[in-house]
Design an enzyme around this catalytic site. Structure first.
Site, PDB file in Angstrom:
ATOM      1  N   CYS A 114       2.077   4.348 -51.355  1.00 28.04           N
ATOM      2  CA  CYS A 114       2.476   4.949 -52.572  1.00 28.04           C
ATOM      3  C   CYS A 114       2.164   6.111 -52.899  1.00 28.04           C
ATOM      4  O   CYS A 114       2.502   7.198 -53.756  1.00 28.04           O
ATOM      5  CB  CYS A 114       2.011   4.140 -53.766  1.00 28.04           C
ATOM      6  SG  CYS A 114       2.071   2.178 -53.685  1.00 28.04           S
ATOM      7  N   HIS A 242       2.314   7.989 -60.104  1.00 29.21           N
ATOM      8  CA  HIS A 242       2.751   6.891 -59.378  1.00 29.21           C
ATOM      9  C   HIS A 242       2.850   5.621 -60.467  1.00 29.21           C
ATOM     10  O   HIS A 242       1.894   5.317 -61.123  1.00 29.21           O
ATOM     11  CB  HIS A 242       2.013   6.386 -58.356  1.00 29.21           C
ATOM     12  CG  HIS A 242       2.142   5.070 -57.544  1.00 29.21           C
ATOM     13  ND1 HIS A 242       3.545   4.637 -57.508  1.00 29.21           N
ATOM     14  CD2 HIS A 242       1.851   4.119 -57.263  1.00 29.21           C
ATOM     15  CE1 HIS A 242       3.467   3.468 -56.979  1.00 29.21           C
ATOM     16  NE2 HIS A 242       2.405   2.976 -56.897  1.00 29.21           N
ATOM     17  N   ASN A 272       7.050  -1.324 -59.730  1.00 29.44           N
ATOM     18  CA  ASN A 272       6.418  -0.312 -58.585  1.00 29.44           C
ATOM     19  C   ASN A 272       7.246  -0.239 -57.410  1.00 29.44           C
ATOM     20  O   ASN A 272       7.540  -1.296 -56.697  1.00 29.44           O
ATOM     21  CB  ASN A 272       5.066  -0.977 -58.253  1.00 29.44           C
ATOM     22  CG  ASN A 272       4.247  -0.082 -57.304  1.00 29.44           C
ATOM     23  OD1 ASN A 272       4.680   0.791 -56.618  1.00 29.44           O
ATOM     24  ND2 ASN A 272       3.273  -0.387 -57.144  1.00 29.44           N
TER      25      ASN A 272
END
Ligand code: COA
Length: 316
Positions: A114, A242, A272
């Site tokens: 990520c 993020h 996500n």
């Protein structure tokens, strides 16, 4: 001083939005549980002929078109991902073919989970300093639905597919990203077995361990970047965190003491999307006129590895 500025962005999402109610038809969960624990209301999954390669190309093409540049002006292309269609060729090599970059363009994929897009931004900044052509293309793309265990309710509700891209320019009079990257090697908290592993290539996660890591790493990394830049947090125009979990973001916003209105995201809609999350949000902010020319966005990624990465990116 020398560094990069953001010239343009692009993005691509699969056609199909999958709501929490849709997920509740597949596993024992509910809209209420997912929304309260994560802030997620829907995510996108590739269906039919949609692929990682297709998302990557659409986002990259859009960013390139919006930059007004031609493919042969790109000197470096890095794709951040952990869910590519092929281990080789790299997704970046397929972009060289499909967009028509010159054969001496540096093209490769980078896996920092990520944190990948911000890792890639910094990598491109460094490589462009030595490159002949001073324009770079950075893509964050994932097809996480391909590596999601849809019998594991604690992970499958979190992840989605998508792609975001950015065209950047390096100049001697542009500010540095003041990137802060890091890694604390850990194989247990979050992992996806590779081709040679005995277990299937699904995302495995110890949610609580990752949560603890994230609420520490995100504010620490954000602070380190502004300190390195000799700025204060209130001089930052926009925070692009993020989009892992709204609770993680809320915690960081509070700890940093920054204006929550500068930290709005899109997790409710996209879930996500790992390496795609920061560039997807960047694209939304730029195309929505929220991040404007001359403004600085503090981008921070964190996640598998365990990794973290922060950078101050100015819109040209
Ligand atoms: N729906 C309903 N119940 C669920 C569920 C779901 N989708 N997923 C887990 N549960 C259940 C568990 O089985 C457990 O039940 P039990 O108490 O009967 O055993 C209960 O909910 C609590 O589970 P737990 O894992 O302790 O929940 P949590 O509060 O830690 O929340 C996460 C789980 C995944 C939302 C949370 O840990 C998290 O967000 N972690 C960070 C994940 C992340 O962001 N990863 C990516 C970083 S890049």
């Amino acid at each position: 001083m020398n560094g990069i500025k953001l010239l343009s962005t692009g993005s691509a999402l699969p056609r199909q939005a999958v709501t929490n109610d849709d997920m509740a038809k597949r596993v024992d969960t509910s809209d209420e549980w997912i929304a309260t624990r994560t802030g997620i209301r829907s995510r996108y999954h590739c269906t039919g002929d949609e692929t990682h390669t297709g998302l990557c190309l659409s986002a990259a093409k859009q960013a390139l078109e919006r930059s007004g540049l031609t493919a042969d002006q790109i000197g470096v292309c890095v794709v951040a991902t952990l869910s590519q269609d092929y281990l080789t060729p790299a997704a970046a090599c397929l972009l060289q073919r499909d967009l028509g970059f010159s054969e001496d363009t540096v093209c490769f994929d980078l896996n920092a989970a990520c944190s990948g897009f911000v890792y890639a931004l910094h990598t491109v900044e460094c490589l462009l300093a030595a490159a002949k052509r001073k324009y770079g293309l950075v893509v964050g793309v994932e097809a996480l639905s391909r590596i999601t265990d849809f019998t594991d309710r604690s992970t499958c509700v979190l992840f989605g597919d998508g792609a975001g891209a950015a065209v950047v320019e390096w100049r001697e009079d542009y500010p540095s990203l003041h990137a802060v990257l890091g890694c604390r090697g850990n194989q247990e908290a979050l992992y996806v077995p590779g081709a040679n592993a005995p277990a299937p290539s699904y995302i495995h996660m110890d949610g609580k361990a990752v949560f603890r890591f994230a609420v520490e790493a995100l504010p620490r990394c954000a602070k380190a970047v502004v300190e390195q830049a000799g700025m204060t947090l209130d001089q930052v125009d926009r925070f692009v965190f993020h989009q892992a979990n709204q609770r993680i973001i809320d915690f960081a916003v509070k700890k940093l003491g920054v204006d929550p209105d500068k930290c709005t995201g899109n997790i409710a809609r996209t879930g996500n999307t790992s390496a795609a999350s920061v560039p997807l949000l960047l694209d939304e902010l730029v195309t929505g006129g929220v991040l404007t020319s001359g403004q600085k966005a503090l981008c921070v990624g964190f996640g598998g590895g365990l990794t973290w990465a922060g950078a101050l990116l100015e819109l040209a």
